[in-house]
Structure formats: structure tokens, C-alpha cells
Design a protein around this motif. Structure first.
Motif, mmCIF file in Angstrom:
data_model
loop_
_atom_site.group_PDB
_atom_site.id
_atom_site.type_symbol
_atom_site.label_atom_id
_atom_site.label_comp_id
_atom_site.label_asym_id
_atom_site.label_seq_id
_atom_site.Cartn_x
_atom_site.Cartn_y
_atom_site.Cartn_z
ATOM 1 N N LEU A 1 4.035 23.068 -2.025
ATOM 2 C CA LEU A 1 3.823 21.833 -1.279
ATOM 3 C C LEU A 1 4.882 20.810 -1.660
ATOM 4 C CD1 LEU A 1 1.823 20.145 0.540
ATOM 5 C CD2 LEU A 1 0.728 19.452 -1.599
ATOM 6 N N ARG A 2 5.388 20.067 -0.667
ATOM 7 C CA ARG A 2 6.275 18.929 -0.907
ATOM 8 C C ARG A 2 5.637 17.705 -0.265
ATOM 9 N NH1 ARG A 2 10.900 21.959 1.048
ATOM 10 N NH2 ARG A 2 11.958 22.867 -0.715
ATOM 11 N N LEU A 3 5.565 16.619 -1.036
ATOM 12 C CA LEU A 3 4.997 15.369 -0.545
ATOM 13 C C LEU A 3 5.979 14.228 -0.754
ATOM 14 C CD1 LEU A 3 1.380 15.580 -2.047
ATOM 15 C CD2 LEU A 3 2.119 16.207 0.269
ATOM 16 N N VAL A 4 5.783 13.163 0.007
ATOM 17 C CA VAL A 4 6.512 11.923 -0.210
ATOM 18 C C VAL A 4 5.507 10.781 -0.284
ATOM 19 C CG1 VAL A 4 8.633 12.683 0.925
ATOM 20 C CG2 VAL A 4 6.901 11.478 2.257
ATOM 21 N N ALA A 5 5.917 9.715 -0.967
ATOM 22 C CA ALA A 5 5.129 8.481 -1.013
ATOM 23 C C ALA A 5 5.906 7.430 -0.243
ATOM 24 C CB ALA A 5 4.910 8.033 -2.454
ATOM 25 N N GLU A 6 5.215 6.762 0.661
ATOM 26 C CA GLU A 6 5.816 5.690 1.447
ATOM 27 C C GLU A 6 5.161 4.362 1.098
ATOM 28 O OE1 GLU A 6 7.199 7.349 5.743
ATOM 29 O OE2 GLU A 6 5.073 6.932 5.522
ATOM 30 N N ARG A 7 5.982 3.329 1.113
ATOM 31 C CA ARG A 7 5.490 1.962 0.951
ATOM 32 C C ARG A 7 6.247 1.109 1.954
ATOM 33 N NH1 ARG A 7 6.467 -0.464 -4.728
ATOM 34 N NH2 ARG A 7 8.545 -0.587 -3.846
ATOM 35 N N GLY A 8 5.520 0.438 2.828
ATOM 36 C CA GLY A 8 6.170 -0.376 3.850
ATOM 37 C C GLY A 8 7.051 0.435 4.776
ATOM 38 N N GLY A 9 6.690 1.690 5.042
ATOM 39 C CA GLY A 9 7.462 2.547 5.932
ATOM 40 C C GLY A 9 8.684 3.192 5.312
ATOM 41 N N GLU A 10 8.932 2.939 4.023
ATOM 42 C CA GLU A 10 10.089 3.517 3.334
ATOM 43 C C GLU A 10 9.614 4.538 2.300
ATOM 44 O OE1 GLU A 10 14.017 2.167 0.762
ATOM 45 O OE2 GLU A 10 12.333 0.784 0.907
ATOM 46 N N VAL A 11 10.287 5.688 2.244
ATOM 47 C CA VAL A 11 9.976 6.692 1.235
ATOM 48 C C VAL A 11 10.477 6.186 -0.114
ATOM 49 C CG1 VAL A 11 10.417 9.046 0.438
ATOM 50 C CG2 VAL A 11 10.012 8.604 2.868
ATOM 51 N N VAL A 12 9.561 6.087 -1.077
ATOM 52 C CA VAL A 12 9.908 5.585 -2.411
ATOM 53 C C VAL A 12 9.622 6.611 -3.512
ATOM 54 C CG1 VAL A 12 9.723 3.140 -1.837
ATOM 55 C CG2 VAL A 12 7.676 4.399 -2.555
ATOM 56 N N LEU B 1 1.427 9.958 -6.254
ATOM 57 C CA LEU B 1 1.908 11.321 -6.042
ATOM 58 C C LEU B 1 1.200 12.313 -6.964
ATOM 59 C CD1 LEU B 1 5.712 10.581 -5.594
ATOM 60 C CD2 LEU B 1 4.162 11.489 -3.844
ATOM 61 N N MET B 2 1.041 11.958 -8.231
ATOM 62 C CA MET B 2 0.365 12.852 -9.174
ATOM 63 C C MET B 2 -1.096 13.072 -8.770
ATOM 64 S SD MET B 2 2.460 14.050 -11.412
ATOM 65 C CE MET B 2 1.353 14.669 -12.659
ATOM 66 N N GLN B 3 -1.764 12.028 -8.323
ATOM 67 C CA GLN B 3 -3.156 12.166 -7.885
ATOM 68 C C GLN B 3 -3.257 13.136 -6.711
ATOM 69 O OE1 GLN B 3 -6.034 10.740 -9.327
ATOM 70 N NE2 GLN B 3 -6.844 12.392 -8.063
ATOM 71 N N ALA B 4 -2.347 12.991 -5.750
ATOM 72 C CA ALA B 4 -2.350 13.887 -4.592
ATOM 73 C C ALA B 4 -2.066 15.329 -5.013
ATOM 74 C CB ALA B 4 -1.326 13.414 -3.560
ATOM 75 N N MET C 1 0.832 -1.181 0.000
ATOM 76 C CA MET C 1 0.000 0.000 0.000
ATOM 77 C C MET C 1 0.883 1.254 0.000
ATOM 78 S SD MET C 1 -3.049 0.920 2.561
ATOM 79 C CE MET C 1 -2.991 2.491 3.350
ATOM 80 N N ILE C 2 0.496 2.235 -0.776
ATOM 81 C CA ILE C 2 1.251 3.487 -0.885
ATOM 82 C C ILE C 2 0.532 4.557 -0.077
ATOM 83 C CG2 ILE C 2 2.079 5.280 -2.444
ATOM 84 C CD1 ILE C 2 2.035 3.030 -4.643
ATOM 85 N N THR C 3 1.279 5.245 0.783
ATOM 86 C CA THR C 3 0.752 6.344 1.580
ATOM 87 C C THR C 3 1.456 7.625 1.149
ATOM 88 O OG1 THR C 3 0.435 4.857 3.454
ATOM 89 C CG2 THR C 3 0.425 7.219 3.924
ATOM 90 N N VAL C 4 0.678 8.672 0.923
ATOM 91 C CA VAL C 4 1.239 9.974 0.548
ATOM 92 C C VAL C 4 1.060 10.922 1.727
ATOM 93 C CG1 VAL C 4 1.070 11.926 -1.032
ATOM 94 C CG2 VAL C 4 0.754 9.602 -1.896
ATOM 95 N N ARG C 5 2.127 11.637 2.059
ATOM 96 C CA ARG C 5 2.083 12.591 3.168
ATOM 97 C C ARG C 5 3.016 13.758 2.875
ATOM 98 N NH1 ARG C 5 6.833 12.335 5.663
ATOM 99 N NH2 ARG C 5 7.977 10.371 5.727
ATOM 100 N N ARG C 6 2.884 14.804 3.685
ATOM 101 C CA ARG C 6 3.752 15.977 3.552
ATOM 102 C C ARG C 6 5.181 15.603 3.941
ATOM 103 N NH1 ARG C 6 2.897 21.685 3.376
ATOM 104 N NH2 ARG C 6 0.661 21.317 3.425
ATOM 105 N N ALA C 7 6.144 16.120 3.207
ATOM 106 C CA ALA C 7 7.559 15.877 3.496
ATOM 107 C C ALA C 7 7.979 16.648 4.741
ATOM 108 C CB ALA C 7 8.416 16.295 2.310
ATOM 109 N N THR C 8 8.924 16.069 5.490
ATOM 110 C CA THR C 8 9.486 16.725 6.674
ATOM 111 C C THR C 8 11.012 16.709 6.565
ATOM 112 O OG1 THR C 8 9.739 14.727 8.024
ATOM 113 C CG2 THR C 8 7.566 15.805 8.061
#
Length: 172
Positions: free
Chosen positions: A52-63, A100-103, A1-8
Motif C-alpha cells: 500500500l502507498r498513501l499520501v497525507a494532504e493538508r489544504g489540498g497539498e501533499v505533505v 500516516l502511521m495511524q492509517a 486538517m490532514i487527509t490520508v488517501r491512497r497515492a496515485t
């Protein structure tokens, strides 16, 4: 599963890993030999709204990483943001770019009052071009010898997407 969130700032090592990947940076406007410190500084700088800056995570890793930026503050182009995206080489073709593009498109269309999203892409980057087309981007022109890549000048396409359903006023 891919999770998109704001970059830190804590994502600096992931940005350095992805942007420093020899299979990734030739498709970006990044230079080789990036560092965690460089990305920590960039990520620590506050972004002006509506950037805005976002990252996509999969399995807890930013990909994957992406960002939308206003560039220079020109009053007559407040309705425009420029977009950039990168996906780790091991995660390409697995839905990370689409997430990422959808977000980004959702943020631009529903929250940031953006009419136009712009980007440049190397003309030989067929997977990226296909991704952008999937989200409504169209080639508007070619910039000849736009950037130096691995010792050669390379052309890019200027692509853009207009808001598919611009906001309207409520009925009186």
C-alpha cells in the motif's frame, strides 16, 4: 486538517518534491536528484497485495508519503510488511507522520493480515524514533554502517511492531 488517501500517479510531483528535499532525503534511503518521471514510473507500477502507498494532504497539498511493502515474496514471511515514511520539511512535527502511521497500522492490523511491521531508522533521527515508539515499534537491534549518508557510513536501528491484538477465531 490532514487527509490520508491512497497515492496515485498524479502524486508524482509531490513525491519528487518531498523525496528531493535536502532536509528530507538524508533521513531516507533515497538518493538526491530524484525526478517527477522517476516517481511517475514507480507510482504507475501495480502493487502486489497487500502492499500500500498513501499520501497525507493538508489544504489540498501533499505533505507526507508512506508505503508498506512485502519485499521479496518469501512464503514464510507473508505475515511481514516493511514500512517507509516521509514528511515534507515544512510539515514535520505537525501531526502528518502520526496521521500516516495511524492509517498504516490500521490497515495492517484490521485489513491486511499483517502480524509484523518492520522498518529501519537512522540512529540519530530522534523525532522519527519517537514517532515509531508512539505506535508500538521497538528497537530490535542496530545495523552498523548500514547506509552511506552524505559521505559517511551511518548506523540504523531495526525496529518492529507486532500486531497488538492478533485476530482470533470466533467462539464455537
Amino acid at each position: 486538517m490532514i487527509t490520508v488517501r491512497r497515492a496515485t500517479v498524479d502524486d508524482a510531483p509531490a513525491f519528487a518534491r518531498i523525496m528531493g528535499d535536502a532536509d528530507v532525503y538524508p533521513g531516507l534511503m533515497q538518493l538526491p536528484y530524484t525526478s517527477v518521471e522517476v516517481w511517475r514510473e514507480r507510482l504507475a507500477e501495480p502493487l502486489p497485495a497487500p502492499d500500500l502507498r498513501l499520501v497525507a494532504e493538508r489544504g489540498g497539498e501533499v505533505v507526507g508519503t508512506c508505503g508498506m511493502h512485502t519485499g521479496r515474496p518469501i512464503v514464510r514471511r507473508r505475515h511481514v510488511l516493511s514500512l517507509g515514511i516521509s514528511v515534507a520539511s515544512e510539515a514535520q512535527g505537525q501531526g502528518v507522520g502520526s496521521a500516516l502511521m495511524q492509517a498504516m497500522c490500521d490497515y495492517a492490523d484490521r485489513w491486511a493480515h499483517v502480524l509484523r511491521l518492520e522498518l529501519t531508522v537512522f540512529v540519530d533521527n530522534a523525532p522519527a524514533i519517537a514517532l515509531y515508539r508512539k505506535f508500538g515499534f521497538e528497537v530490535e537491534g542496530t545495523h552498523r554502517a548500514y547506509a552511506l549518508r552524505d559521505g559517511a557510513y551511518v548506523d540504523v536501528y531495526a525496529m518492529a511492531r507486532l500486531h497488538p491484538n492478533p485476530p482470533t477465531l470466533p467462539a464455537a
